[in-house]
Design an enzyme around this catalytic site. Structure first.
Site, mmCIF file in Angstrom:
data_model
loop_
_atom_site.group_PDB
_atom_site.id
_atom_site.type_symbol
_atom_site.label_atom_id
_atom_site.label_comp_id
_atom_site.label_asym_id
_atom_site.label_seq_id
_atom_site.Cartn_x
_atom_site.Cartn_y
_atom_site.Cartn_z
ATOM 1 N N CYS A 37 0.789 -1.104 -0.035
ATOM 2 C CA CYS A 37 0.160 -0.005 -0.037
ATOM 3 C C CYS A 37 0.685 1.249 0.088
ATOM 4 O O CYS A 37 0.390 2.379 -0.708
ATOM 5 C CB CYS A 37 -0.851 0.078 1.088
ATOM 6 S SG CYS A 37 -0.182 -0.111 2.786
ATOM 7 N N HIS A 72 -2.883 0.517 7.303
ATOM 8 C CA HIS A 72 -3.072 0.772 5.875
ATOM 9 C C HIS A 72 -3.075 2.234 5.457
ATOM 10 O O HIS A 72 -3.171 2.905 6.332
ATOM 11 C CB HIS A 72 -4.471 0.088 5.399
ATOM 12 C CG HIS A 72 -4.900 0.050 4.092
ATOM 13 N ND1 HIS A 72 -3.868 -0.178 3.180
ATOM 14 C CD2 HIS A 72 -5.767 0.614 3.353
ATOM 15 C CE1 HIS A 72 -4.528 -0.308 1.872
ATOM 16 N NE2 HIS A 72 -5.789 0.435 1.981
ATOM 17 N N SER A 89 -5.178 -2.799 -2.231
ATOM 18 C CA SER A 89 -5.511 -3.643 -1.002
ATOM 19 C C SER A 89 -5.966 -4.800 -1.565
ATOM 20 O O SER A 89 -6.459 -4.966 -2.680
ATOM 21 C CB SER A 89 -6.518 -2.914 -0.157
ATOM 22 O OG SER A 89 -7.052 -3.662 0.727
#
Length: 233
Positions: A37, A72, A89
């Site tokens: 990410c 994230h 993702s």
């Protein structure tokens, strides 16, 4: 570098200046190695550098699930006053989001709901400021200008803090791209010899067309100044 499974990956240090991160993004496009990410955020910045009407800023999430914490990050975007996100993702609802959200809080709440559907509880949100479009900038990306702890904020306070951050970004952008001061233009208009020479001729031509004995309006001298003001605006 290689991870514990022997897979090669890119090493990204957030303290790198923007120009260094853009050089790394170029390598990503050439090597086509697996990315996560954070690398996706850097790549998103690199690929949108020419889109100067698109504002980009990092959004980081910390969630809790089954006794563990997860992190994230995505690249928040603002286009035409609407918010969205770019990222990667394993969950489709936690990466790309079209710029259709009217406010930043609507975008974040949509991410929160997506996490809830995955049985994750959102704990913290970190918001950075807008990233420069200059790929040669030596500035560092501001990754966490605002850190919002959901355990310490009510729902309404959380929304207010998100909108405060959005307002701060707009103000920062406004300071850098605001219209130039009209002071110089005003000085040029006042000192311009052509304007001063042309004005009497225009006044005389109007006066020649008036019937004899008719007086000129008292505010005729103010007209050039008014027109000049309108031009400057």
């Amino acid at each position: 570098r290689y991870n514990h499974t022997g897979t090669q990956f890119f090493e990204i240090k957030k303290s790198r200046p923007l120009t260094g991160l853009m050089d790394l993004a170029k390598e990503m496009t050439k090597e086509a190695l697996p990315i996560k990410c954070l690398e996706a955020v850097i790549l998103g910045i690199y690929l949108t550098n020419n889109m100067t009407t698109l504002d980009r800023f990092p959004i980081s999430f910390k969630t809790h699930f089954s006794g563990n914490y997860f992190r994230h990050i995505v690249l928040g975007v603002n286009f035409g006053g609407r918010y969205g996100a770019l990222g990667i993702s394993r969950r489709e609802e936690l990466m790309y989001k079209a710029p259709v959200f009217r406010t930043l809080s609507e975008l974040i709440f949509d991410f929160e709901e997506a996490y809830r559907r995955c049985w994750h509880t959102l704990k913290k949100v970190k918001l950075g400021h807008c990233v420069s479009h200059d790929p040669h900038s030596v500035e560092q990306i501001e990754w966490k200008h605002s850190i919002l702890d959901l355990d310490k904020l009510t729902r309404e306070d959380f929304r207010k803090e998100l909108e405060r951050h959005a307002r701060d970004m707009r103000l920062k952008i406004g300071k850098g791209t605001g219209p130039p001061s009209p002071t110089k233009d005003r000085k040029k208009d006042v000192s311009s010899p052509q304007r001063g020479q042309a004005s009497p001729h225009r006044r005389n031509s109007r006066g020649d067309r008036r019937p004899s004995g008719e007086k000129k309006p008292a505010d005729s001298k103010a007209m050039p100044d008014l027109n000049g003001y309108q031009i400057r605006v």
